[in-house]
Design a protein around this motif. Structure first.
Motif, PDB file in Angstrom:
ATOM      1  N   MET A 130       0.854  -1.211   0.000  1.00 56.16           N
ATOM      2  CA  MET A 130       0.000   0.000   0.000  1.00 56.16           C
ATOM      3  C   MET A 130       0.883   1.252   0.000  1.00 56.16           C
ATOM      4  N   ILE A 131       0.689   2.079  -1.014  1.00 51.39           N
ATOM      5  CA  ILE A 131       1.473   3.314  -1.107  1.00 51.39           C
ATOM      6  C   ILE A 131       0.609   4.478  -0.623  1.00 51.39           C
ATOM      7  N   LEU A 132       0.857   4.958   0.604  1.00 49.89           N
ATOM      8  CA  LEU A 132      -0.044   5.962   1.201  1.00 49.89           C
ATOM      9  C   LEU A 132       0.011   7.287   0.459  1.00 49.89           C
ATOM     10  N   SER A 133       1.204   7.623  -0.053  1.00 48.71           N
ATOM     11  CA  SER A 133       1.310   8.901  -0.775  1.00 48.71           C
ATOM     12  C   SER A 133       0.303   8.923  -1.923  1.00 48.71           C
ATOM     13  N   GLY A 134       0.115   7.756  -2.530  1.00 49.40           N
ATOM     14  CA  GLY A 134      -0.846   7.669  -3.629  1.00 49.40           C
ATOM     15  C   GLY A 134      -2.238   8.042  -3.170  1.00 49.40           C
ATOM     16  N   LYS A 135      -2.615   7.516  -1.987  1.00 53.87           N
ATOM     17  CA  LYS A 135      -3.933   7.850  -1.433  1.00 53.87           C
ATOM     18  C   LYS A 135      -4.015   9.339  -1.148  1.00 53.87           C
ATOM     19  N   ALA A 136      -2.973   9.840  -0.485  1.00 55.75           N
ATOM     20  CA  ALA A 136      -2.962  11.256  -0.112  1.00 55.75           C
ATOM     21  C   ALA A 136      -3.233  12.121  -1.337  1.00 55.75           C
ATOM     22  N   ALA A 137      -2.607  11.747  -2.445  1.00 51.87           N
ATOM     23  CA  ALA A 137      -2.787  12.528  -3.681  1.00 51.87           C
ATOM     24  C   ALA A 137      -4.266  12.586  -4.046  1.00 51.87           C
ATOM     25  N   ILE A 138      -4.933  11.411  -3.956  1.00 52.93           N
ATOM     26  CA  ILE A 138      -6.356  11.373  -4.302  1.00 52.93           C
ATOM     27  C   ILE A 138      -7.165  12.193  -3.293  1.00 52.93           C
ATOM     28  N   ILE A 171      -1.296   3.161  -5.715  1.00 56.03           N
ATOM     29  CA  ILE A 171      -1.676   2.906  -4.324  1.00 56.03           C
ATOM     30  C   ILE A 171      -1.357   1.463  -3.954  1.00 56.03           C
ATOM     31  N   TYR A 172      -1.781   0.549  -4.799  1.00 60.19           N
ATOM     32  CA  TYR A 172      -1.456  -0.860  -4.550  1.00 60.19           C
ATOM     33  C   TYR A 172      -0.110  -1.186  -5.194  1.00 60.19           C
ATOM     34  N   ASP A 173       0.705  -1.910  -4.445  1.00 58.90           N
ATOM     35  CA  ASP A 173       2.084  -2.143  -4.887  1.00 58.90           C
ATOM     36  C   ASP A 173       2.172  -2.844  -6.231  1.00 58.90           C
ATOM     37  N   ASN A 174       1.287  -3.786  -6.472  1.00 59.42           N
ATOM     38  CA  ASN A 174       1.472  -4.628  -7.649  1.00 59.42           C
ATOM     39  C   ASN A 174       0.525  -4.330  -8.800  1.00 59.42           C
ATOM     40  N   SER A 232     -14.055  -4.136 -12.226  1.00 58.72           N
ATOM     41  CA  SER A 232     -14.865  -3.142 -11.526  1.00 58.72           C
ATOM     42  C   SER A 232     -14.105  -2.515 -10.377  1.00 58.72           C
ATOM     43  N   GLU A 233     -13.464  -3.332  -9.585  1.00 60.34           N
ATOM     44  CA  GLU A 233     -12.679  -2.758  -8.495  1.00 60.34           C
ATOM     45  C   GLU A 233     -11.619  -3.756  -8.102  1.00 60.34           C
ATOM     46  N   CYS A 234     -10.532  -3.265  -7.554  1.00 58.99           N
ATOM     47  CA  CYS A 234      -9.572  -4.200  -6.986  1.00 58.99           C
ATOM     48  C   CYS A 234      -9.091  -3.687  -5.644  1.00 58.99           C
ATOM     49  N   ALA A 235      -8.620  -4.603  -4.826  1.00 59.28           N
ATOM     50  CA  ALA A 235      -8.202  -4.258  -3.473  1.00 59.28           C
ATOM     51  C   ALA A 235      -6.988  -5.092  -3.116  1.00 59.28           C
ATOM     52  N   GLU A 236      -6.111  -4.497  -2.339  1.00 60.54           N
ATOM     53  CA  GLU A 236      -4.889  -5.192  -1.952  1.00 60.54           C
ATOM     54  C   GLU A 236      -5.193  -6.110  -0.778  1.00 60.54           C
ATOM     55  N   THR A 237      -4.697  -7.340  -0.847  1.00 60.86           N
ATOM     56  CA  THR A 237      -4.914  -8.252   0.276  1.00 60.86           C
ATOM     57  C   THR A 237      -3.756  -8.108   1.257  1.00 60.86           C
ATOM     58  N   ILE A 238      -3.900  -8.793   2.390  1.00 57.28           N
ATOM     59  CA  ILE A 238      -2.898  -8.650   3.457  1.00 57.28           C
ATOM     60  C   ILE A 238      -1.533  -9.136   2.986  1.00 57.28           C
ATOM     61  N   ASP A 239      -1.514 -10.050   1.990  1.00 61.24           N
ATOM     62  CA  ASP A 239      -0.214 -10.542   1.499  1.00 61.24           C
ATOM     63  C   ASP A 239       0.198  -9.866   0.193  1.00 61.24           C
ATOM     64  N   ARG A 285     -22.389 -13.964 -14.242  1.00 56.17           N
ATOM     65  CA  ARG A 285     -22.125 -14.182 -12.815  1.00 56.17           C
ATOM     66  C   ARG A 285     -20.980 -13.291 -12.354  1.00 56.17           C
ATOM     67  N   PRO A 286     -21.106 -12.690 -11.171  1.00 56.54           N
ATOM     68  CA  PRO A 286     -19.957 -11.964 -10.643  1.00 56.54           C
ATOM     69  C   PRO A 286     -18.829 -12.949 -10.361  1.00 56.54           C
ATOM     70  N   MET A 287     -17.611 -12.489 -10.551  1.00 59.73           N
ATOM     71  CA  MET A 287     -16.471 -13.374 -10.374  1.00 59.73           C
ATOM     72  C   MET A 287     -15.406 -12.644  -9.582  1.00 59.73           C
ATOM     73  N   LYS A 288     -14.779 -13.363  -8.650  1.00 63.62           N
ATOM     74  CA  LYS A 288     -13.661 -12.731  -7.945  1.00 63.62           C
ATOM     75  C   LYS A 288     -12.460 -13.651  -8.015  1.00 63.62           C
ATOM     76  N   LEU A 289     -11.301 -13.048  -8.082  1.00 59.74           N
ATOM     77  CA  LEU A 289     -10.068 -13.827  -8.058  1.00 59.74           C
ATOM     78  C   LEU A 289      -8.949 -12.901  -7.599  1.00 59.74           C
ATOM     79  N   SER A 290      -7.858 -13.505  -7.188  1.00 55.64           N
ATOM     80  CA  SER A 290      -6.713 -12.695  -6.774  1.00 55.64           C
ATOM     81  C   SER A 290      -5.570 -12.947  -7.738  1.00 55.64           C
ATOM     82  N   VAL A 291      -4.828 -11.892  -8.031  1.00 53.76           N
ATOM     83  CA  VAL A 291      -3.645 -12.017  -8.886  1.00 53.76           C
ATOM     84  C   VAL A 291      -2.452 -11.417  -8.157  1.00 53.76           C
ATOM     85  N   ASP A 292      -1.263 -11.849  -8.537  1.00 51.15           N
ATOM     86  CA  ASP A 292      -0.059 -11.310  -7.894  1.00 51.15           C
ATOM     87  C   ASP A 292       0.345  -9.998  -8.537  1.00 51.15           C
TER      88      ASP A 292
END
Lengths: 356, 337, 587, 114, 236
Positions: free
Chosen positions: A1-9, B110-113, B218-225, B239-246
């Motif tokens: 998670m890159i917080l600076s990115g959020k801050a920008a938004i 925002i999300y690393d990957n 539609s949307e993506c979110a970073e998981t704890i890993d 059908r709605p579908m969810k999956l995780s990618v690296d």
């Protein structure tokens, strides 16, 4: 998670919030389930910040729940909304502050519709005239109560007695924020921080010493879904939505949940109870669940108000563990008292969910 | 570069003004080209060779800061306080990549990957290869098509034309580099418009088992890993579908470049409603601007593939030549029906 | 009783092989359905026995079919089969004459010349000598051809032939040894006793004078016996098992034992009856078009016999029936394949519901286009025109919501679905009250005729069109086009319908038939071929298209919608259906 | 456990992370053209079985690709195996062999699951 | 018969919520309802824009349109700026105006909502009425709620409410003239008519189903629509 990115938004989504002379409109749900929250909001605004918050005795619901469960037609809803505007205009106020997120959404949507369809506004003006003879002006500023607290978060922090910090470890508390869907999902620009990374509550959390926990299902609806909760046959859906969120936030071990919508905290609180009793599954530490608060309650807590005056006794998930963590003193025996120490007995203990 | 080369070799005194420190523009950002996976550098070298062979005057790190219209011709005021007389101008200001941060729900920045197609190209070229933030090669990669294209929410209603085929190309390249990696392409339509494109798509399915899912992310979110959770509808099943990618790759589209906007306003060129230059006629006069003597070529007119850019370049050169030889064929007047 | 130790290899071998084969036959017939076993018992005492025996004579001994395919090969097989038999028969007679009092054990006639030396005391000794020598010669010539075939099979017109395993080789070489050894043994004997015929005698002279002739002679007799013994012991485990099995099969067939209900056994009998002569290999288009191997009948049946079948091979076959038409043994090649398919077939939903449109109107003719027919609307259109011009009242059975006829399922071994669909269709067809069912699709026709048991006439549109023109209900103007005819497998090999289409075609214009012994090729689209890629199908289609093109006609005419749509994609000569031609030439 | 008159709902989402995709690989070995499908729907459009019962090869292929084997089986169990789909498929998918093997493998799985 | 598509497009929410949909599926992908119900907002949009009258009628009579929770997440994401949530609201309104809502189990529930939320608005000025939400209808509210229900006067007093009092404040009594205004608004804007239709059509359906129909919440039909669930709404 890159917080600076959020801050920008977050920077991109700053909205204009009036700084005084508010016309306060109460919430159907909050009044019933968290009356202490509204009391606290007014107390902070008036006593701590010395603001002018006016409440008209004749204002009513915006019919939002009725409208969104489709028993109230759009014209009716709009005209009731127009009546609220009229009361405000008559009382010489211009800044509308609803306590409810659904109302906030309703007002935003109505104003937007009128902007794009002036003929509709005209129609509604006629309806109102016809029904009540009232006239109204469009509010100059529309902000949800949480926007106001957000605006004064640093003032509150300055006066605060406590921080959202674990007094034993000194670590900031891990706080999950839950935004009411109708706060910014319909009109991202109308919410602080927009729809994807709303900042309104994050701002408070950060300002008051807590640490935000972002988790995959953060944006997911609590599951109220209006008719989906109101009718018992559909409630499974409503509960399943919250369940989805709990499952998703569980690995992050959050200390508490803070919300800005009146309905969500009630559901996130009660569904933890229902899931526990139904499935035997509890979240949070020691099978006691994750405490859920409204933003007013949290503000009250850091201000050092008596938890029982905030109405935390009305929560099914006990708040004591978190109070202990923060180090807020409370009198256990007074929790369920009425006024002047009148004893009111105690609620029963649930079977599965541990309570104090 | 191509236009300059041809004009110079036709005997016109040609100056090439390049904002950056090197010629070639965006082509250097790509590793291999669709559909034949030839190295983009080959194309660049071809262009460079042209410049070397012809006597084009190349001005690097140079920008036009002002333009004065003479009759005939133009005087270009350059940032190095030099003045340049030109009888005709060809604008090749190209495109910019869509800023993926505007698609907030995709969490770019925002999300690393979450990365862009351009960044993936860099990975292809780098000796580290394709790696996630944690330095591991991904086991699952998602490609999101139409990022910043066909999307009113970000104000780009048009199709950027190259992303579909690039998505397929990159999927294949990933599979070739990490055979064990599962690849998912999320598309709304796969516009394999060019020769051999469809064959490439077929190859991706047949030889590499790339999964094509019809549905816009539609949307993506970073998981704890640090993985990315995706929410998409498998519209073909409803059908709605969810999956995780690296790793999630955003196929960013093309937007009008800063240079386009700047030079356009300096010269008073007409813009289309998508912000690209407006041609005198989309079909018959694509290179011709609203100002006599000013011509355009390439992605400053609309999203375009490299192969088509060459066509543009050659035709622009021809236009200039005919213009300077006072054969004003481009001014043909035909009545509009 | 005369005896010498060297006869043992032969004698034991003989006992072994007889007991083995008899055991096998008894086992097989015991697995047949009761009714079929009864058929056999009756069969023995009926004329069927004679016809069967005749067939045995023609096919198993004379190898008539083989001759037709290739005279040299025919001779080779005949010399071995018939030659050897006669050798035994004549040898027996001869031995009987020599030996009246003593018990005559089976080895006696075989090694007669070892035991008996003087030729004085029987009638026509010379004749016997000559006959036996002649037979021996004939066989050895056959053998020479066989050897030659091994060296160079192409000369015998075989592009590809079967591979052999060690046991086969043992069988083969021992077989090859038998007759030369006999020749040598008898010749060397005659060298000693001067009792040989024109062949053995002459050869004997060559030997005479050799010092150790006795030992040599004795050695040859040993070798002869060993060769026989080895062959007998090897036989059950080699292709040569076909020799006894083929005979058995011929009788079963003639006694009317049905394949259908005895698949398990009959499959075994058939695969054992396969001599792996390999003629089917060249007949199979897949062997050339896609270099198929494991699926080729001769190889495949071996696998079946050894229980080593691969699904792929079971499913590749196009079921065009060319192998069946060419097989000299008459092995039920298609039945074996579908029996195997049944074994691996998946199970679909058994009881199905069909949303059928309102019941059909009654009419003189019920027309069934078939699934494939629906993919060639021009054929349907032509038929409609024909019906209308000929003033035939017809009802289009599968115009919408058509149900598949059931043939494709049978081809895939999915009998349950097949019968389910058949039930439905039968109902539909019967409710039309039509006297005649006409279909454009030979695939459908096949099941309509064989499975449906409809009590009305079932015709292919070629038959029906021929009929219409003959009865004059349809008047056609002669055409000028030259065209050739691609015979659909199902129509020709499947149902033997050739007369009508040919007649019809010659009346339609300048008809140049494709001369092909097996009645045409497969278009490659076959629904029989399940595990065939589009590429492979195209290869077959191209192969066929080329052969058709060589006829040099301006059009290819066919009578099957599937053939049409497959061929037209792979042929630069235009492809049309007979119906289209007819419709176009109505006066 | 307390009865509230309602329960948690089962998820309706396809969860690709949890999907059993081993099967589709098995089938792909039997019929590689499986991966060539572009879901154009020509097959399901021409399919007569689809007129009578819900039989949709396009969906079936998607379902196996998502590891939803029961659903895939149900889409195909009423297939008539007539082969029309094979003749119309623009991508040259060998549909009959695909269905043959799909149903063969799926029926095991499905019946096993039941 | 009346053209349903036109009736729909007369609703401003359709004009706002449905420009040309390209079936990309972003809405269904994040729709909470689609996560649990056999439901896809994309299909709803597709059906409406198909202008197929029979399909639209089926929709109006179906359970489908009642699955949506109106969280409006779909509006956030649509690349064409559509809002299936708004389309749903238009469909639901029409379904109630034409009486199609009683054709589906979920649709019939509208009576239960009208009898509670709907009537509370007119009687108490708010969508919720403390004394109306006991744990009999809301068991999930838990023991704490029972305790509150037992002691609401003291509880609310302590939290600074003005329960049933005059003047401003939490859960105050809404002045009669205000309620009169509300009712007049309902009368002139079609609110009252909506209520009446829900009642009428429900009564017809109750007769059809042979269920006893009466005032309030204590009757067979109410119980039926409030609690019956045929379990055919989610994954089979």
């Amino acid at each position: 998670m890159i917080l600076s990115g959020k801050a920008a938004i977050w920077k991109d989504y700053q909205k204009e919030i009036a700084d005084d002379r508010y016309f306060y409109v109460r919430s159907c749900v909050r009044q019933n389930f968290f009356p202490g929250a509204e009391t606290t909001f007014l107390r902070i605004m008036r006593e701590e910040l010395g603001k002018d918050v006016y409440e008209h005795p004749c204002h009513t619901t915006c019919t939002g729940i009725g409208y969104h469960s489709d028993v109230v037609p759009i014209d009716t809803m709009m005209t009731v909304v127009a009546r609220q505007f009229a009361l405000m205009t008559e009382s010489g106020y211009e800044n509308l502050v609803p306590s409810c997120i659904t109302s906030f959404g309703i007002y935003t949507e109505v104003l937007d519709t009128w902007k794009h369809f002036p003929e509709v506004e005209e129609k509604v003006r006629n309806y109102l005239r016809k029904a009540t003879g009232r006239e109204f002006q469009i509010p100059k500023n529309l902000a949800h109560a949480s926007d106001i607290i957000y605006k004064f978060r640093s003032e509150i922090a300055a006066k605060a007695k406590y921080k959202l910090v674990n007094q034993i470890t000194g670590e900031p508390l891990k706080v999950v924020e839950h935004i009411g869907c109708h706060y910014s999902k319909m009109f991202p620009s109308k919410g602080v921080g927009g729809a994807e990374y709303p900042y309104v509550l994050v701002g408070m959390i950060e300002e008051w010493g807590g640490e935000l926990v972002d988790y995959p299902e953060r944006r997911h609806c609590c599951g109220f879904g209006f008719r989906q909760y109101l009718v018992q046959a559909n409630r499974g859906y409503s509960m399943s939505c919250s369940h989805k969120k709990f499952e998703s936030m569980e690995p992050y071990k959050p200390d508490m949940i803070i919300t800005n919508c009146p309905g969500c905290p009630m559901f996130l609180d009660r569904w933890q109870y229902a899931i526990a009793e139904m499935e035997g599954k509890t979240y949070g530490e020691n099978g006691m669940g994750i405490p859920v608060f409204t933003f007013e309650e949290v503000a009250g807590l850091v201000m050092g108000y008596n938890p029982w005056d905030l109405g935390l006794q009305a929560h099914q998930v006990s708040c004591e563990p978190i109070l202990d963590k923060i180090g807020i003193p409370y009198k256990k025996e007074e929790k369920y008292n009425g006024i002047k120490g009148k004893k009111l007995g105690k609620p029963e203990m649930p079977v599965k969910l541990k309570c104090c | 570069m191509e236009t300059a080369t041809y004009l110079a070799s036709l005997g016109f005194k040609t100056t090439l003004i390049e904002k950056s420190g090197q010629l070639g523009g965006k082509i250097r950002n790509w590793y291999k080209l669709f559909p034949n996976f030839s190295h983009s550098i080959e194309v660049f070298n071809h262009l460079q060779r042209g410049i070397d062979l012809s006597d084009v005057v190349v001005k690097l790190n140079t920008e036009v800061v002002a333009v004065e219209k003479m009759n005939p011709g133009f005087v270009l005021q350059l940032n190095n306080s030099e003045k340049l007389n030109a009888d005709s101008i060809v604008i090749c200001t190209g495109y910019d990549l869509f800023d993926a941060r505007l698609k907030e729900e995709y969490g770019y920045g925002i999300y690393d990957n979450v990365i862009t197609s351009a960044e993936l190209e860099k990975m292809f070229a780098s000796d580290k290869g394709i790696i996630t933030k944690s330095g591991q090669p991904p086991k699952k990669i998602g490609f999101v098509h139409c990022v910043g294209s066909r999307d009113e929410k970000v104000g780009n209603t048009y199709c950027s034309k190259v992303c579909c085929v690039t998505g397929v190309k990159q999927a294949i390249e990933v599979k070739e580099m990490i055979p064990g990696c599962e690849v998912f392409n999320f598309y709304m339509d796969l516009r394999m418009f060019g020769m051999h494109f469809e064959a490439m798509y077929k190859k991706a399915q047949e030889e590499h088992g790339v999964n094509f899912v019809r549905g816009r992310l539609s949307e993506c979110a970073e998981t704890i890993d640090g993985a990315i959770n995706l929410k998409v509808e498998d519209t073909l099943l409803g059908r709605p579908m969810k999956l995780s990618v690296d790793m999630l790759v955003l196929m960013v589209g093309m937007v009008p470049s800063e240079g386009t906007k700047k030079i356009g306003s300096l010269l008073g060129l007409e813009f289309g409603k998508n912000g690209f230059f407006k041609s005198r006629d989309q079909h018959s006069m694509a290179n011709i601007s609203n100002i006599p003597g000013v011509f355009m070529a390439g992605a400053c007119i609309n999203p375009i593939t490299i192969s088509h850019v060459f066509g543009h370049a050659h035709s622009a050169a021809l236009m200039v030549a005919s213009y300077l030889n006072n054969l004003p064929i481009e001014n043909r007047v035909t009545e509009v029906v | 009783m005369r005896f010498n130790i060297f006869v043992l290899p032969f004698f034991l071998g003989l006992i072994f092989i007889l007991s083995y084969v008899i055991r096998k036959f008894i086992l097989w017939q015991s697995q047949l359905l009761a009714e079929d076993r009864r058929k056999i018992r009756k069969g023995f005492f009926s004329r069927r026995f004679l016809t069967a025996s005749k067939e045995v004579f023609y096919e198993s001994l004379l190898h008539r079919k083989m001759f037709r395919i290739n005279p040299l090969m025919g001779y080779m097989h005949m010399s071995f089969a018939l030659g050897w038999l006669l050798l035994i028969v004549v040898g027996n007679i001869e031995s009987r004459l020599y030996n009246v009092k003593e018990i005559n054990l089976p080895y006696y006639p075989i090694f007669l010349k070892f035991f008996v030396h003087d030729k004085g005391d029987i009638p026509y000794p010379k004749l016997f000598g000559a006959t036996m020598d002649f037979l021996l010669l004939a066989i050895n010539v056959g053998l020479a051809i066989a050897l030659f075939k091994r060296v160079n099979s192409r000369v015998l017109g075989m592009k590809r032939t079967t591979r052999m395993e060690t046991v086969d080789k043992i069988g083969l070489y021992s077989l090859w040894m038998i007759f030369p050894m006999r020749l040598m043994a008898e010749s060397s004997s005659s060298a000693i006793y001067h009792n040989g015929g024109f062949l053995t005698g002459t050869l004997g002279h060559a030997f005479s004078g050799l010092a150790s002739i006795e030992t040599i002679n004795y050695g040859f007799w040993w070798a002869y016996s060993i060769a026989l013994g080895t062959f007998f012991f090897a036989l059950p485990f080699t292709r040569y098992m076909h020799i006894p099995t083929e005979v058995f099969l011929i009788y079963l067939r003639n006694f009317g034992v049905s394949y259908k209900n005895n698949k398990k056994v009959m499959e075994q009998v058939d695969v054992h009856a396969c001599s792996r002569c390999g003629v089917c290999i060249d007949a199979c288009q897949l062997s050339h078009a896609i270099q198929a191997n494991g699926m080729l009948p001769a190889h495949y049946f071996k696998a079946v016999r050894e229980g080593k079948v691969k699904d792929k091979y079971t499913l590749e076959c196009m079921m065009c029936g060319r192998c069946k038409s060419i097989c000299p043994v008459g092995v039920e090649t298609l039945e074996i394949r579908s029996a195997q398919r049944e074994k691996i077939a998946p199970s679909f939903e058994k009881n199905r519901t069909f949303q059928l449109p309102a019941s059909l109107k009654t009419a003189e003719v019920a027309y069934f286009a078939g699934c494939m027919g629906h993919l060639t609307p021009s054929v349907i259109q032509s038929m409609k025109t024909v019906f209308q011009k000929a003033g035939v009242s017809y009802v289009f059975v599968d115009e919408d919501a058509g149900i598949c006829c059931g043939r494709p399922q049978l081809l895939a071994g999915l009998n349950d679905i097949a019968s389910e669909l058949q039930k439905q269709n039968k109902k539909r067809i019967e409710e039309t009250g039509a006297k005649t069912l006409v279909t454009s699709c030979p695939i459908c026709l096949n099941v309509f005729k064989k499975e449906y048991k409809l009590n009305i006439r079932v015709l292919h549109h070629t038959e029906y069109l021929a009929e219409l023109t003959e009865t004059g209900r349809l008047k056609l103007k002669p055409g000028t086009e030259t065209f050739t005819y691609h015979e659909p497998c199902e129509l020709n090999r499947g149902l033997g319908i050739r007369k009508e289409p040919n007649k019809l075609l010659s009346s339609l214009g300048n008809f140049k038939p494709l001369e092909e012994s097996l009645g045409g090729f497969c278009c490659g689209g076959s629904l029989g071929g399940i595990q065939l890629s589009e590429k492979e199908r195209a290869a077959v289609a191209a192969d066929t298209a080329v052969k058709l093109k060589m006829v040099n006609a301006s059009q290819i005419v066919t009578a099957c919608p599937l053939c049409k749509s497959t061929l037209k994609r792979n042929s630069d000569v235009p492809v049309r259906d007979v119906a289209e031609l007819v419709a176009g030439q109505i006066v | 456990m307390k009865n509230f008159g309602f329960t948690l709902s089962k998820s309706y989402e396809i969860n690709l992370d949890k999907a059993d995709r081993a099967l589709v690989e098995k089938i792909r070995l039997k019929e590689p053209t499986l991966s060539l499908c572009i879901s154009c729907g020509t097959c399901s459009a021409t399919c007569t079985a689809n007129v009578h019962q819900n039989t949709n090869l396009r969906k079936a292929i998607l379902f196996v690709n998502r590891g939803m084997n029961t659903e895939a089986y149900n889409e195909l169990k009423n297939c008539q195996f007539c082969g029309k789909c094979q003749l119309v498929c623009p991508r040259g998918v060998n549909t009959r062999n695909l269905i043959f093997n799909l149903v063969k493998i799926l029926e095991k799985e499905v019946n096993h699951a039941v | 018969m009346t053209n349903l598509y036109e009736l729909l497009t007369a609703d401003v929410r359709i004009q706002e919520g449905l420009k040309a949909c390209m079936n990309c599926g972003t809405c269904t992908a994040i729709c909470p309802a689609a996560g649990f119900y056999n439901y896809s907002p994309r299909k709803i949009a597709e059906t409406v824009q198909s202008k197929d009258e029979t399909a639209i009628k089926e929709l109006l009579c179906s359970d489908e349109i009642w699955y949506c929770g109106e969280c409006m997440s779909c509006k956030t994401r649509c690349p064409r700026g559509n809002a299936p949530g708004l389309i749903i609201m238009a469909l639901r309104s029409l379904s109630q105006d034409l009486g199609y809502f009683t054709e589906s189990e979920k649709g019939r529930q509208q009576l239960a909502i009208k009898r509670t939320v709907g009537e509370w608005i007119l009687d108490y000025g708010y969508c919720l009425y403390l004394e109306g939400v006991g744990t009999d209808l809301h068991p999930e509210q838990g023991p704490v709620w029972d305790w509150i229900q037992e002691h609401w006067n003291d509880h609310l007093e302590r939290l600074g409410a003005n329960y049933k009092g005059t003047g401003p404040g939490i859960l105050r009594k809404i002045p009669e003239e205000t309620l009169v205004e509300l009712r007049r608004i309902f009368d002139v804007t079609g609110g009252t008519e909506r209520f009446n239709r829900i009642e009428e059509f429900s009564e017809i359906k109750a007769r059809e189903l042979g269920l006893e129909f009466g005032e309030g919440t204590e009757n067979e039909y109410f119980r039926h629509v409030y609690s019956s669930n045929n379990q055919k709404h989610s994954r089979e």
